[in-house]
Design an enzyme around this catalytic site. Structure first.
Site, PDB file in Angstrom:
ATOM      1  N   HIS A  16       0.870  -1.197   0.000  1.00 45.42           N
ATOM      2  CA  HIS A  16       0.000   0.000   0.000  1.00 45.42           C
ATOM      3  C   HIS A  16       0.899   1.236   0.000  1.00 45.42           C
ATOM      4  O   HIS A  16       1.542   1.537   0.988  1.00 45.42           O
ATOM      5  CB  HIS A  16      -0.904   0.021   1.228  1.00 45.42           C
ATOM      6  N   HIS A  18       1.688   5.394  -1.792  1.00 49.91           N
ATOM      7  CA  HIS A  18       1.355   6.560  -2.634  1.00 49.91           C
ATOM      8  C   HIS A  18       2.645   7.129  -3.216  1.00 49.91           C
ATOM      9  O   HIS A  18       3.535   7.544  -2.468  1.00 49.91           O
ATOM     10  CB  HIS A  18       0.647   7.637  -1.811  1.00 49.91           C
ATOM     11  N   PHE A  19       2.710   7.166  -4.537  1.00 49.66           N
ATOM     12  CA  PHE A  19       3.890   7.707  -5.223  1.00 49.66           C
ATOM     13  C   PHE A  19       3.660   9.133  -5.722  1.00 49.66           C
ATOM     14  O   PHE A  19       4.618   9.810  -6.075  1.00 49.66           O
ATOM     15  CB  PHE A  19       4.221   6.841  -6.445  1.00 49.66           C
ATOM     16  N   ARG A  20       2.385   9.536  -5.852  1.00 45.17           N
ATOM     17  CA  ARG A  20       2.057  10.829  -6.497  1.00 45.17           C
ATOM     18  C   ARG A  20       2.484  10.812  -7.967  1.00 45.17           C
ATOM     19  O   ARG A  20       2.504   9.790  -8.603  1.00 45.17           O
ATOM     20  CB  ARG A  20       2.670  12.032  -5.758  1.00 45.17           C
ATOM     21  N   ASN A  44      -4.938   7.576  -6.090  1.00 46.89           N
ATOM     22  CA  ASN A  44      -5.616   8.846  -5.757  1.00 46.89           C
ATOM     23  C   ASN A  44      -4.803  10.064  -6.203  1.00 46.89           C
ATOM     24  O   ASN A  44      -4.496  10.947  -5.416  1.00 46.89           O
ATOM     25  CB  ASN A  44      -5.948   8.910  -4.258  1.00 46.89           C
ATOM     26  N   LYS A 102      -9.422   0.047  -5.971  1.00 49.38           N
ATOM     27  CA  LYS A 102      -9.440   0.687  -4.651  1.00 49.38           C
ATOM     28  C   LYS A 102     -10.769   1.375  -4.406  1.00 49.38           C
ATOM     29  O   LYS A 102     -11.216   2.194  -5.221  1.00 49.38           O
ATOM     30  CB  LYS A 102      -8.304   1.710  -4.566  1.00 49.38           C
ATOM     31  N   HIS A 139     -10.474   1.494   1.633  1.00 53.56           N
ATOM     32  CA  HIS A 139     -10.262   2.502   2.678  1.00 53.56           C
ATOM     33  C   HIS A 139     -11.497   2.414   3.570  1.00 53.56           C
ATOM     34  O   HIS A 139     -12.570   2.894   3.206  1.00 53.56           O
ATOM     35  CB  HIS A 139     -10.101   3.908   2.079  1.00 53.56           C
ATOM     36  N   HIS A 177      -4.671  -0.317   5.796  1.00 51.75           N
ATOM     37  CA  HIS A 177      -4.235   0.442   6.976  1.00 51.75           C
ATOM     38  C   HIS A 177      -5.195   0.286   8.160  1.00 51.75           C
ATOM     39  O   HIS A 177      -5.797   1.246   8.621  1.00 51.75           O
ATOM     40  CB  HIS A 177      -4.000   1.920   6.663  1.00 51.75           C
ATOM     41  N   LEU A 222      -4.729   9.442   7.800  1.00 52.90           N
ATOM     42  CA  LEU A 222      -6.066   8.851   7.849  1.00 52.90           C
ATOM     43  C   LEU A 222      -5.985   7.385   7.416  1.00 52.90           C
ATOM     44  O   LEU A 222      -5.292   7.096   6.444  1.00 52.90           O
ATOM     45  CB  LEU A 222      -7.028   9.613   6.932  1.00 52.90           C
ATOM     46  N   ASP A 250       1.415   2.676   3.479  1.00 54.74           N
ATOM     47  CA  ASP A 250       0.590   3.879   3.262  1.00 54.74           C
ATOM     48  C   ASP A 250       1.469   5.128   3.246  1.00 54.74           C
ATOM     49  O   ASP A 250       1.001   6.219   3.598  1.00 54.74           O
ATOM     50  CB  ASP A 250      -0.530   4.013   4.295  1.00 54.74           C
ATOM     51  N   HIS A 254       3.526  14.452   1.468  1.00 54.05           N
ATOM     52  CA  HIS A 254       2.948  15.799   1.334  1.00 54.05           C
ATOM     53  C   HIS A 254       4.078  16.767   1.663  1.00 54.05           C
ATOM     54  O   HIS A 254       4.821  16.538   2.632  1.00 54.05           O
ATOM     55  CB  HIS A 254       1.803  16.017   2.332  1.00 54.05           C
ATOM     56  N   ALA A 266      -3.558  15.050   5.309  1.00 56.06           N
ATOM     57  CA  ALA A 266      -3.393  13.762   5.994  1.00 56.06           C
ATOM     58  C   ALA A 266      -2.380  12.926   5.243  1.00 56.06           C
ATOM     59  O   ALA A 266      -2.480  12.770   4.024  1.00 56.06           O
ATOM     60  CB  ALA A 266      -4.724  13.032   6.034  1.00 56.06           C
TER      61      ALA A 266
HETATM   62  O1  DOR Z   1      -3.212   9.717   5.499  1.00 55.79           O
HETATM   63  C1  DOR Z   1      -3.543   9.379   4.385  1.00 55.79           C
HETATM   64  N1  DOR Z   1      -2.947   9.903   3.288  1.00 55.79           N
HETATM   65  N2  DOR Z   1      -4.531   8.505   4.246  1.00 55.79           N
HETATM   66  C2  DOR Z   1      -5.044   8.184   3.050  1.00 55.79           C
HETATM   67  O2  DOR Z   1      -5.959   7.420   3.019  1.00 55.79           O
HETATM   68  C3  DOR Z   1      -4.532   8.850   1.827  1.00 55.79           C
HETATM   69  C4  DOR Z   1      -3.181   9.351   2.002  1.00 55.79           C
HETATM   70  C5  DOR Z   1      -2.756  10.334   0.929  1.00 55.79           C
HETATM   71  O3  DOR Z   1      -2.946  10.031  -0.241  1.00 55.79           O
HETATM   72  O4  DOR Z   1      -2.210  11.392   1.272  1.00 55.79           O
HETATM   73 ZN    ZN Z   2      -3.250   5.115   1.366  1.00 55.61          ZN
END
Ligand code: DOR
Ligand code: ZN
Length: 349
Positions: A16, A18-20, A44, A102, A139, A177, A222, A250, A254, A266
């Site tokens: 799980h 996130h690469f952006r 996302n 997802k 989620h 998560h 989150l 996860d 940011h 988050a």
């Molecule tokens: O804290 C989080 N950040 N929870 C998520 O479900 C998404 C993630 C994000 O993409 O920043």
């Molecule tokens: Zn996530």
């Protein structure tokens, strides 16, 4: 027993992540490639990765960021919306472009505005997924404003997930998560088709760590960290040896200024020292012999993928985590910033 100096395990997967995209992605991908052979990449983005064609294009952009000579495979997911096309998603799974889909309840988290507004809207997709054995990453939080943020996971399980699995008992679900004892209990008592990922932060921090003595925006993610008894339940689950629980960081980058602000984003960026963060938990719980299962075997088996070849070695030697790392357009503060961790990655092969 004195702790061993090194621990060598089969190369692990981050199930799980996130690469952006763009410059941020270019900056963060090498951190994951350093430790993991494969990763389930979350969809996302803005706009989200909602089709198999968008997932294939995103995969190509990720591969362009993988350092020369590294062996890394991104596993793609597709973001479900009320308008998702079952045929496209099934075809993407059949072609190997998509590993999973997802489910983000609309409004639950970062870039989830186009998520699913009611489960009924995606029943045709879920029925198709159940029929072809395609995994659903969930989620698991309700978004009802009446429900307290600390209860949103437990309410989701009771009101959405349990009834869904009752309707589609074959559906393969990864409860992403997990943050509560309720989730642990649900996953443990569900069928073999239900598993969960656990992040390093939810094993290491509770809500006091985030809120006592000042608000720490870099510990906000989150689902939000819960009270201590939930953290202890997660530690027991992760280190129990149960094949239903596996590694999913996860990691959610940011930039610093988007966290240190009046309405901070988050997400915890734990990719730089993820294995180091997890392994110390296993050591503290007297479960170093179970780390390989959690990190490298249970998830691959659940996803029906071959186990990775090669190994990675962790060494019990302190490492200082920097206050911030390069994050493309701006710096990112990593999980454990400014701390010294007791384990480090020694070498991969
Ligand atoms: O804290 C989080 N950040 N929870 C998520 O479900 C998404 C993630 C994000 O993409 O920043
Ligand atoms: Zn996530």
């Amino acid at each position: 027993m004195t702790a061993p100096l090194t621990l060598t395990i089969r190369r692990p997967d981050d199930l799980h992540l996130h690469f952006r995209d763009g410059e941020t992605m270019r900056a963060v991908v090498p951190w994951t490639v350093r430790q993991f052979a494969r990763a389930i990449v979350m969809p996302n983005l803005a706009p989200p990765v909602t089709t198999s064609a968008l997932a294939a294009a995103y995969r190509a952009r990720i591969m362009a960021c993988v350092p020369e000579g590294a062996d890394f495979t991104p596993l793609m997911t597709c973001y479900l919306t009320d308008n998702s096309d079952p045929a496209d998603i099934a075809a993407g799974f059949g072609d190997g472009v998509l590993t999973a889909a997802k489910l983000y309840p609309a409004g639950a988290t970062t870039n989830s505005a186009s998520g699913v507004t009611r489960i009924e809207a995606i029943m045709p997709v879920l029925e198709r997924m159940a029929a072809i054995g395609m995994p659903l990453c969930v989620h698991g939080e309700v978004t009802d404003p009446e429900v307290d943020i600390f209860d949103r996971e437990a309410v989701f399980i009771e009101c959405i997930l349990a009834p869904l699995l009752h309707r589609l008992p074959e559906l393969r679900v990864i409860f992403e998560h997990a943050t509560t004892a309720d989730a642990v209990q649900f996953v443990e008592s569900a069928g073999e088709n239900v598993a969960a990922t656990i992040t390093p932060q939810h094993l290491r921090i509770n809500r006091n760590d985030m809120l006592v003595g000042g608000i720490r925006p870099h510990l906000y993610c989150l689902p939000v960290a819960k009270r201590e008894r939930h953290r202890l339940a997660l530690r027991r689950a992760a280190t129990s040896g149960s094949h239903k629980f596996f590694l999913g960081t996860d990691s959610a980058p940011h930039h610093r200024h988007t966290k240190e602000t009046a309405c901070g984003c988050a997400g915890i960026f734990n990719a730089p020292f993820a294995l180091e963060s997890y392994v110390a938990v296993f050591e503290a719980e007297g479960a170093l012999d179970r780390f390989e299962g959690f990190a490298s075997e249970h998830g691959a088996n659940f996803y029906r993928m071959p186990l990775n070849a090669g190994t990675i070695t962790l060494e019990r030697r302190p490492i200082a985590v920097p206050d911030e790392v390069v994050g493309g357009e701006a710096a990112i503060v990593p999980f454990h910033a400014g701390d010294t961790l007791s384990w480090r990655v020694a070498s991969g092969e």
